[in-house]
Design a protein around this motif. Sequence first.
Motif, PDB file in Angstrom:
ATOM      1  N   ASN A  28       1.339  -1.301   0.091  1.00  0.00           N
ATOM      2  CA  ASN A  28       0.568  -0.171   0.042  1.00  0.00           C
ATOM      3  C   ASN A  28       1.191   0.849  -0.087  1.00  0.00           C
ATOM      4  O   ASN A  28       1.418   1.377   1.198  1.00  0.00           O
ATOM      5  CB  ASN A  28      -0.741   0.013   1.287  1.00  0.00           C
ATOM      6  CG  ASN A  28      -2.040   0.852   1.006  1.00  0.00           C
ATOM      7  OD1 ASN A  28      -1.594   1.569   0.191  1.00  0.00           O
ATOM      8  ND2 ASN A  28      -2.822   1.320   2.716  1.00  0.00           N
ATOM      9  N   ILE A  29       1.464   1.865  -0.891  1.00  0.00           N
ATOM     10  CA  ILE A  29       1.683   3.092  -1.133  1.00  0.00           C
ATOM     11  C   ILE A  29       1.099   4.527  -1.610  1.00  0.00           C
ATOM     12  O   ILE A  29       0.229   4.797  -2.699  1.00  0.00           O
ATOM     13  CB  ILE A  29       3.442   2.648  -2.134  1.00  0.00           C
ATOM     14  CG1 ILE A  29       3.807   1.722  -2.050  1.00  0.00           C
ATOM     15  CG2 ILE A  29       3.491   4.027  -2.054  1.00  0.00           C
ATOM     16  CD1 ILE A  29       5.096   1.556  -3.119  1.00  0.00           C
ATOM     17  N   ARG A  30       1.085   4.659  -0.823  1.00  0.00           N
ATOM     18  CA  ARG A  30      -0.182   5.986  -1.242  1.00  0.00           C
ATOM     19  C   ARG A  30       0.501   7.489  -0.222  1.00  0.00           C
ATOM     20  O   ARG A  30       1.944   7.243   0.166  1.00  0.00           O
ATOM     21  CB  ARG A  30      -1.192   6.557   0.041  1.00  0.00           C
ATOM     22  CG  ARG A  30      -2.210   4.871   0.137  1.00  0.00           C
ATOM     23  CD  ARG A  30      -3.698   5.176   1.017  1.00  0.00           C
ATOM     24  NE  ARG A  30      -3.123   4.818   2.483  1.00  0.00           N
ATOM     25  CZ  ARG A  30      -3.590   5.964   3.092  1.00  0.00           C
ATOM     26  NH1 ARG A  30      -3.193   6.655   3.483  1.00  0.00           N
ATOM     27  NH2 ARG A  30      -3.370   5.109   4.380  1.00  0.00           N
ATOM     28  N   ARG A  31      -0.003   8.722  -0.775  1.00  0.00           N
ATOM     29  CA  ARG A  31       0.350  10.041  -0.686  1.00  0.00           C
ATOM     30  C   ARG A  31      -0.133  10.850   0.734  1.00  0.00           C
ATOM     31  O   ARG A  31      -1.596  10.964   0.383  1.00  0.00           O
ATOM     32  CB  ARG A  31       0.726  10.372  -1.342  1.00  0.00           C
ATOM     33  CG  ARG A  31       1.027  10.576  -2.601  1.00  0.00           C
ATOM     34  CD  ARG A  31       2.673  11.570  -2.587  1.00  0.00           C
ATOM     35  NE  ARG A  31       3.891  10.876  -3.134  1.00  0.00           N
ATOM     36  CZ  ARG A  31       3.941   9.761  -3.521  1.00  0.00           C
ATOM     37  NH1 ARG A  31       3.845   8.645  -2.965  1.00  0.00           N
ATOM     38  NH2 ARG A  31       4.832   9.094  -4.852  1.00  0.00           N
ATOM     39  N   PHE A  32      -0.141  11.257   2.026  1.00  0.00           N
ATOM     40  CA  PHE A  32      -0.982  11.982   2.594  1.00  0.00           C
ATOM     41  C   PHE A  32      -1.137  12.914   2.117  1.00  0.00           C
ATOM     42  O   PHE A  32      -0.953  13.380   1.177  1.00  0.00           O
ATOM     43  CB  PHE A  32      -0.023  12.520   3.951  1.00  0.00           C
ATOM     44  CG  PHE A  32      -0.061  11.219   4.754  1.00  0.00           C
ATOM     45  CD1 PHE A  32      -0.934  10.624   4.986  1.00  0.00           C
ATOM     46  CD2 PHE A  32       1.420  10.317   5.225  1.00  0.00           C
ATOM     47  CE1 PHE A  32      -0.426   9.648   5.927  1.00  0.00           C
ATOM     48  CE2 PHE A  32       1.802  10.076   5.711  1.00  0.00           C
ATOM     49  CZ  PHE A  32       0.214   8.725   6.670  1.00  0.00           C
TER      50      PHE A  32
END
Length: 309
Positions: A28-32
Amino acid sequence: MKILSGTSNLKLSKDISKNLKLKLINTNIRRFADGEIYIEINENIRGNSVFVIQSTSNPANDNIMELLLVIDALKRSSAKTITAVIPYFGYARQDRKVAPRTSISAKVVANLISNAGATRVVTVDLHAGQIQGFFDMPVDNLYTAPLFAKYIKKLNSKKLICVSPDVGGVARTRALATRIKADLAIIDKRRPAPGKSEVMNIIGDVKNKTCIIVDDIIDSGGTIVNAADALKRNGANEVYVFITHAVLSGDAVKKIKNSKIKKLIITDTIDNSQKTKNNNKIEVLSIASLMSEAIKRIANSNSVSDLFN
Ligand code: R5P
């Protein structure tokens, strides 16, 4: 052995995973909201040899940070070894002080990758071979020369000459020229200002020849377009250009389209599928099978250099 993909070149990672018949690690690679990166690995990787595939292409800073955080997450999840597979190693062009009080970005990036916890690096056509020494760990630098040589053979031209677009690229160009048994010419390029290039002289006879320009990077396209113009002015028949890392910034694609270049052949170390769609002057050769084979050999402790003999 497991493979994990960053987000910079998912297409290449998927092709490698298909070749190796290995699923990509579930992540799970996400941006805040503020742009900070969040990484979560959704499966057990304890004791595994993990290969992380991530090109540090544009946006270079984000892609480097993502790579570092993935390596850190793997280290903290008890991976046995962590190999950073970096098809395009960005920031490599600043590999020495070119003027007083300048930085050496290639060394800074190498330190970051080492400190994050990588145990090995795999890359393709490093801008300068010496960058391997910036890491205190094994670095496997793969070459595209066999891939390019195969394509050039199909051109079936008897009057080939390999051309280095600047003095820095002579070793790379000579290696290809030796492989395909062609002559060598060198362009004396100067950079009057950053991002601007000028051809001063051509060393070698290119008259009535099929010219094969070889370079590691095409960025703004200035170097290559000027080189092709100069070769044509000096009587070259056709100019083919072979580039490993197609950075293609700004209006580079347009410049290539309007240039004297017959064909630009690039690889997929950087995902350019949008920029090169429906462009019959640019052809993309995939390095997926070369990278897959190298990964397999590293995992099985077999020779990687044998791949290039
Ligand atoms: C320089 O040393 C590299 O090998 C390339 O020749 C350079 O990065 C190409 O840049 P541009 O396409 O902007 O002229």
